[in-house]
Design an enzyme around this catalytic site. Structure first.
Site, short mmCIF file in Angstrom:
data_model
loop_
_atom_site.label_atom_id
_atom_site.label_comp_id
_atom_site.label_asym_id
_atom_site.label_seq_id
_atom_site.Cartn_x
_atom_site.Cartn_y
_atom_site.Cartn_z
N LYS A 96 2.31 -6.33 7.84
CA LYS A 96 3.19 -6.41 6.67
C LYS A 96 4.58 -7.00 6.97
CE LYS A 96 1.15 -2.58 4.08
NZ LYS A 96 1.44 -1.35 3.32
N ASP B 106 3.87 -1.98 -3.48
CA ASP B 106 3.85 -0.51 -3.34
C ASP B 106 4.91 0.15 -4.20
OD1 ASP B 106 1.71 -0.37 -1.61
OD2 ASP B 106 2.94 -0.38 0.21
#
Ligand code: ATR
Length: 286
Positions: free
Chosen positions: A75, A111
């Protein structure tokens, strides 16, 4: 058989190392079927060393993907290698969703949206809490803090075993965020309206601290971003003490929505059918 490039099938991926446990193919596959879209969403296991070359193949178009999801451990690197990270990815220093637009690789982190959308759906009004407690200061905690800050929660208390990591987040996210050592948990929980666990505490059979949730305010909510098991040790504790709880599975489902819309052009719904599909998959794995 013709490959997907020849048939103009829209292709997206999830990459990680390992990636075989990712439930994203199940989620996106369900939506592709629901919409009748001739698309494909597949796993791409890529090592850390191989990740820059994978991103290069995306940018050059040689992989024929329109974009995809990025999971652990890529990520941070995905954020750094993208041409156009958005403000959220930049704030978090990590990206989980990539897409190509006019030959440029864009990146965001869904997220933050997924966390808030889950609570909006399961416990509307959660964001009226004045004081929140976030347990943990890792990557997932950053997304939660950003979501709480975006919703205007006045006081966000980050409690962590390693206080320096909590302080790093307080420095990064500004005046609303305060850092505390784990020893201060009982005191910080007192009077709070929202408690979010972002750690894997208790999942490895280890000790879970006794938390007196009854000291939170009367309308308080306790939630967890871990969703295996659905009822984590911390959620079970809170429920036993009579608190409202929301599990973390909805965050996983909702964070997938913006990516699907970017790659395949339709905005999918998170419904009971999808939730049950993922729960059945989790049950089958146990
Ligand atoms: P993620 O990106 O999933 O948030 P991470 O960056 O490894 O993962 O962060 C894990 C978080 O869980 C950290 O806040 C970690 O505390 P430390 O910063 O002190 O390592 C916390 N954590 C994990 N196991 C824990 C334990 N047994 N007790 C207390 N905190 C724990």
């Amino acid at each position: 058989m013709a490959d997907s490039r020849e048939t103009n099938m829209v292709k997206a991926f999830v990459t990680g190392w390992p990636v075989k446990h990712s439930r994203s193919p199940l989620i996106h596959g369900h939506w592709l079927k629901q919409f009748g879209i001739a698309g494909e969403y597949r796993r791409e296991p890529v090592t850390v060393d191989g990740f820059p070359a994978f991103v290069a193949s995306l940018k050059s178009g040689s992989s024929s993907y329109v974009g995809g999801n990025v999971t652990i451990p890529h990520k941070e690197l995905a954020f750094h290698l993208a041409d156009e990270p958005d403000a959220i990815a930049s704030d978090l220093g990590a990206a989980n969703t990539l897409w190509l637009q006019k030959g440029r690789l864009h990146a965001t982190n869904t997220d933050v949206y997924g966390f808030a959308a889950n609570l909006d759906e399961q416990h509307a009004g959660w964001d009226t809490a004045d004081r929140a407690v976030v347990l943990g200061a890792g990557g997932a905690s950053r997304a939660v803090i950003r979501a709480l800050r975006d919703r205007g929660i006045h006081e966000i208390n980050v409690v962590n075993r390693t206080p320096a990591r909590a302080q790093e987040l307080a420095d990064r996210f500004g005046r609303a965020v305060h850092a505390h050592p784990i020893e201060a948990l009982a005191e910080v929980v007192s009077g709070a309206g929202l408690f979010v666990n972002t750690t894997s505490l208790g999942m490895d059979g280890g000790e879970v601290p006794e938390i007196d949730f009854s000291r939170m305010n009367s309308a308080a909510l306790v939630t967890d971003i871990v969703y295996v098991p659905l009822k984590t040790p911390i959620l079970a504790q809170a429920e036993n003490q009579g608190l409202a709880i929301v599990d973390g599975l909805g965050m996983l489902l909702h964070q997938a929505v913006p990516g699907f819309e970017k790659w395949f052009g339709r905005r999918p719904l998170v419904d009971e059918e999808l939730r049950n599909l993922v729960i059945a998959d989790m049950d089958a794995e146990q």
